[in-house]
Design a protein around this motif. Structure first.
Motif, PDB file in Angstrom:
ATOM      1  N   PHE A   1      -0.966   8.804  -1.559  1.00 32.87           N
ATOM      2  CA  PHE A   1      -2.340   8.613  -0.634  1.00 32.87           C
ATOM      3  C   PHE A   1      -2.913   7.563  -0.929  1.00 32.87           C
ATOM      4  N   ASP A   2      -2.225   6.957  -2.074  1.00 30.50           N
ATOM      5  CA  ASP A   2      -3.586   5.657  -2.707  1.00 30.50           C
ATOM      6  C   ASP A   2      -2.701   4.565  -2.562  1.00 30.50           C
ATOM      7  N   GLN A   3      -1.578   5.029  -1.135  1.00 31.59           N
ATOM      8  CA  GLN A   3      -0.725   3.748  -0.914  1.00 31.59           C
ATOM      9  C   GLN A   3      -1.556   3.182   0.262  1.00 31.59           C
ATOM     10  N   ASN A   4      -1.145   2.442   0.732  1.00 30.49           N
ATOM     11  CA  ASN A   4      -1.428   1.349   1.827  1.00 30.49           C
ATOM     12  C   ASN A   4      -0.693   1.767   3.180  1.00 30.49           C
ATOM     13  N   LEU A   5      -0.711   3.108   4.445  1.00 31.37           N
ATOM     14  CA  LEU A   5      -0.181   3.397   5.210  1.00 31.37           C
ATOM     15  C   LEU A   5      -0.237   3.738   6.343  1.00 31.37           C
ATOM     16  N   LYS A   6      -0.847   2.468   6.561  1.00 28.19           N
ATOM     17  CA  LYS A   6      -1.524   2.241   7.508  1.00 28.19           C
ATOM     18  C   LYS A   6       0.034   1.768   8.810  1.00 28.19           C
ATOM     19  N   GLY A   7      -0.032   2.639  10.419  1.00 32.60           N
ATOM     20  CA  GLY A   7       1.218   2.581  10.564  1.00 32.60           C
ATOM     21  C   GLY A   7       1.933   3.548  10.161  1.00 32.60           C
ATOM     22  N   LYS A   8       1.706   4.629   8.716  1.00 30.94           N
ATOM     23  CA  LYS A   8       3.160   5.558   8.885  1.00 30.94           C
ATOM     24  C   LYS A   8       2.368   6.707   8.800  1.00 30.94           C
ATOM     25  N   THR A   9       0.951   7.270   8.636  1.00 32.02           N
ATOM     26  CA  THR A   9       0.215   8.224   8.166  1.00 32.02           C
ATOM     27  C   THR A   9      -0.894   7.721   9.451  1.00 32.02           C
ATOM     28  N   HIS A  10      -2.143   9.137   9.142  1.00 26.39           N
ATOM     29  CA  HIS A  10      -3.341   9.268  10.266  1.00 26.39           C
ATOM     30  C   HIS A  10      -4.316   8.046   9.182  1.00 26.39           C
ATOM     31  N   SER A  11      -4.144   8.698   8.143  1.00 23.86           N
ATOM     32  CA  SER A  11      -4.958   8.314   6.799  1.00 23.86           C
ATOM     33  C   SER A  11      -4.459   7.761   5.279  1.00 23.86           C
ATOM     34  N   ASP A  12      -5.144   7.557   4.783  1.00 26.36           N
ATOM     35  CA  ASP A  12      -4.622   7.306   3.241  1.00 26.36           C
ATOM     36  C   ASP A  12      -6.387   6.623   2.280  1.00 26.36           C
ATOM     37  N   LEU A  13      -6.569   6.583   1.362  1.00 25.76           N
ATOM     38  CA  LEU A  13      -7.358   6.569   0.216  1.00 25.76           C
ATOM     39  C   LEU A  13      -8.363   5.767   0.741  1.00 25.76           C
ATOM     40  N   ARG A  14      -7.393   4.065   1.241  1.00 25.32           N
ATOM     41  CA  ARG A  14      -8.088   2.981   1.969  1.00 25.32           C
ATOM     42  C   ARG A  14      -8.942   2.617   3.117  1.00 25.32           C
ATOM     43  N   ARG A  15      -8.684   3.261   3.432  1.00 31.95           N
ATOM     44  CA  ARG A  15      -8.753   3.437   4.459  1.00 31.95           C
ATOM     45  C   ARG A  15     -10.371   4.579   5.171  1.00 31.95           C
ATOM     46  N   MET A  16      -9.880   5.727   3.827  1.00 33.22           N
ATOM     47  CA  MET A  16     -10.767   6.835   3.915  1.00 33.22           C
ATOM     48  C   MET A  16     -11.833   6.485   3.235  1.00 33.22           C
ATOM     49  N   LYS A  17     -12.291   5.359   2.581  1.00 37.69           N
ATOM     50  CA  LYS A  17     -13.232   4.758   2.103  1.00 37.69           C
ATOM     51  C   LYS A  17     -14.139   3.676   2.796  1.00 37.69           C
ATOM     52  N   GLU A  18     -12.459   2.646   2.795  1.00 39.66           N
ATOM     53  CA  GLU A  18     -13.843   1.668   4.212  1.00 39.66           C
ATOM     54  C   GLU A  18     -14.062   2.649   5.882  1.00 39.66           C
ATOM     55  N   GLY A  19     -13.647   3.650   6.032  1.00 39.03           N
ATOM     56  CA  GLY A  19     -14.530   4.139   6.870  1.00 39.03           C
ATOM     57  C   GLY A  19     -15.804   4.824   6.415  1.00 39.03           C
ATOM     58  N   GLY A  20     -15.752   5.354   5.325  1.00 43.35           N
ATOM     59  CA  GLY A  20     -17.447   5.945   4.918  1.00 43.35           C
ATOM     60  C   GLY A  20     -17.529   6.621   4.420  1.00 43.35           C
ATOM     61  N   MET A  21     -15.796   7.924   4.255  1.00 39.37           N
ATOM     62  CA  MET A  21     -15.491   9.352   3.995  1.00 39.37           C
ATOM     63  C   MET A  21     -15.886   9.515   2.765  1.00 39.37           C
TER      64      MET A  21
ATOM     65  N   ASP B   1      -0.008  20.031  -6.927  1.00 46.94           N
ATOM     66  CA  ASP B   1       0.052  18.633  -7.652  1.00 46.94           C
ATOM     67  C   ASP B   1       0.269  17.646  -7.158  1.00 46.94           C
ATOM     68  N   SER B   2       0.188  17.191  -6.105  1.00 47.50           N
ATOM     69  CA  SER B   2       0.124  15.933  -5.175  1.00 47.50           C
ATOM     70  C   SER B   2      -1.375  15.063  -4.918  1.00 47.50           C
ATOM     71  N   VAL B   3      -1.946  15.896  -4.938  1.00 44.49           N
ATOM     72  CA  VAL B   3      -3.425  16.205  -4.220  1.00 44.49           C
ATOM     73  C   VAL B   3      -3.888  15.698  -6.109  1.00 44.49           C
ATOM     74  N   TYR B   4      -3.688  16.416  -7.139  1.00 43.24           N
ATOM     75  CA  TYR B   4      -4.070  16.645  -8.790  1.00 43.24           C
ATOM     76  C   TYR B   4      -3.646  14.813  -8.710  1.00 43.24           C
ATOM     77  N   ALA B   5      -2.483  14.812  -8.979  1.00 44.30           N
ATOM     78  CA  ALA B   5      -2.398  13.108  -9.642  1.00 44.30           C
ATOM     79  C   ALA B   5      -2.476  12.283  -8.477  1.00 44.30           C
ATOM     80  N   TRP B   6      -2.807  12.387  -7.381  1.00 47.21           N
ATOM     81  CA  TRP B   6      -4.061  11.086  -6.560  1.00 47.21           C
ATOM     82  C   TRP B   6      -5.337  10.771  -7.241  1.00 47.21           C
ATOM     83  N   VAL B   7      -6.554  12.393  -7.471  1.00 47.99           N
ATOM     84  CA  VAL B   7      -7.335  11.916  -7.706  1.00 47.99           C
ATOM     85  C   VAL B   7      -7.328  11.699  -8.806  1.00 47.99           C
TER      86      VAL B   7
END
Length: 106
Positions: free
Chosen positions: A48-68, A95-101
């Protein structure tokens, strides 16, 4: 013509006092209550903390930019994974979510 001028004069104060949508968005608490990303992460190895634009509907960077402000991730595993496998798969997603956090505590 007189009606148009009168209407404009009546609406002018409302328009000048209205806040912009950006200010309203910045002052609001923005919550997404359903995100299936953990399933994609488990299936495709995405982080989730990778740039996934064009691969998924969300990622951490886009979430921050969008004001989530708050993101709720869904964990779903059904019997299609086989007997006893759904529990293991669900824990893999959690476990994946915990790792991103852990990598992005802020």
């Amino acid at each position: 013509m007189k009606k148009t001028v009168a209407l404009a004069l009546f609406l002018m104060p409302l328009l000048t006092m209205a806040q912009s949508y950006k200010k309203l968005h910045q002052r609001s608490i923005v919550i997404d209550t359903h995100n299936d990303f953990p399933t994609q992460a488990a299936d495709k190895g995405f982080l989730f903390d990778q740039n996934l634009k064009g691969k998924t509907h969300s990622d951490l960077r886009r979430m921050k930019e969008g004001g989530m402000d708050i993101q709720v991730f869904s964990i779903f595993c059904d019997g299609g994974y086989g007997k006893g496998a759904a529990y293991k798969r669900a824990n893999q997603e959690i476990d994946s979510v915990y790792a991103w956090v852990a990598r992005n505590p802020s």
